[in-house]
Design a protein around this motif. Sequence first.
Motif, short mmCIF file in Angstrom:
data_model
loop_
_atom_site.label_atom_id
_atom_site.label_comp_id
_atom_site.label_asym_id
_atom_site.label_seq_id
_atom_site.Cartn_x
_atom_site.Cartn_y
_atom_site.Cartn_z
N UNK A 57 0.82 -1.22 0.00
CA UNK A 57 0.00 0.00 0.00
C UNK A 57 0.86 1.27 0.00
N UNK A 58 2.16 1.11 0.18
CA UNK A 58 3.07 2.25 0.21
C UNK A 58 4.04 2.23 -0.97
N UNK A 59 4.59 1.06 -1.29
CA UNK A 59 5.61 0.95 -2.34
C UNK A 59 5.14 0.04 -3.47
N UNK A 60 5.45 0.46 -4.69
CA UNK A 60 5.20 -0.36 -5.88
C UNK A 60 6.31 -0.07 -6.88
N UNK A 61 6.93 -1.13 -7.39
CA UNK A 61 8.02 -1.00 -8.37
C UNK A 61 9.16 -0.10 -7.89
N UNK A 62 9.50 -0.21 -6.61
CA UNK A 62 10.65 0.51 -6.06
C UNK A 62 10.42 1.97 -5.69
N UNK A 63 9.20 2.46 -5.81
CA UNK A 63 8.91 3.84 -5.44
C UNK A 63 7.52 3.88 -4.80
#
Length: 112
Positions: free
Chosen positions: A67-73
């Motif tokens: 819920x905070x990070x996706x694909x390193x960002x």
Amino acid sequence: MTDSQVLNLKVEFGGGLELLFDKKRSHRVALPSPPSSPPDAAKKTPADINFLIHWLKDNLLRERAELFIENGTVRPGILVLVNDTDWELEGEGEYVLQEGDEIVFISTLHGG
């Protein structure tokens, strides 16, 4: 910045993200220096927002990293402010953090 130095930052979460970070909206963070990469081990890597995002995930995030990070960002739908300015105007994740910076993460996604 030497290995023993840290950057003192204020990090805030809103729009529901605070629930993932110990249910606290505001955090005072002593961010350590990032590790240097091997070919340039003598050269210090500056702490940028990308480093902060991963440090927050590893050290303050209590649940549901997806819920905070996706694909390193940060996930799409999370607004990031650097000293009250949209991070897109500051270089996004490559913005080099400075002592006393205030970084705010606000989720713009709401269930319904």
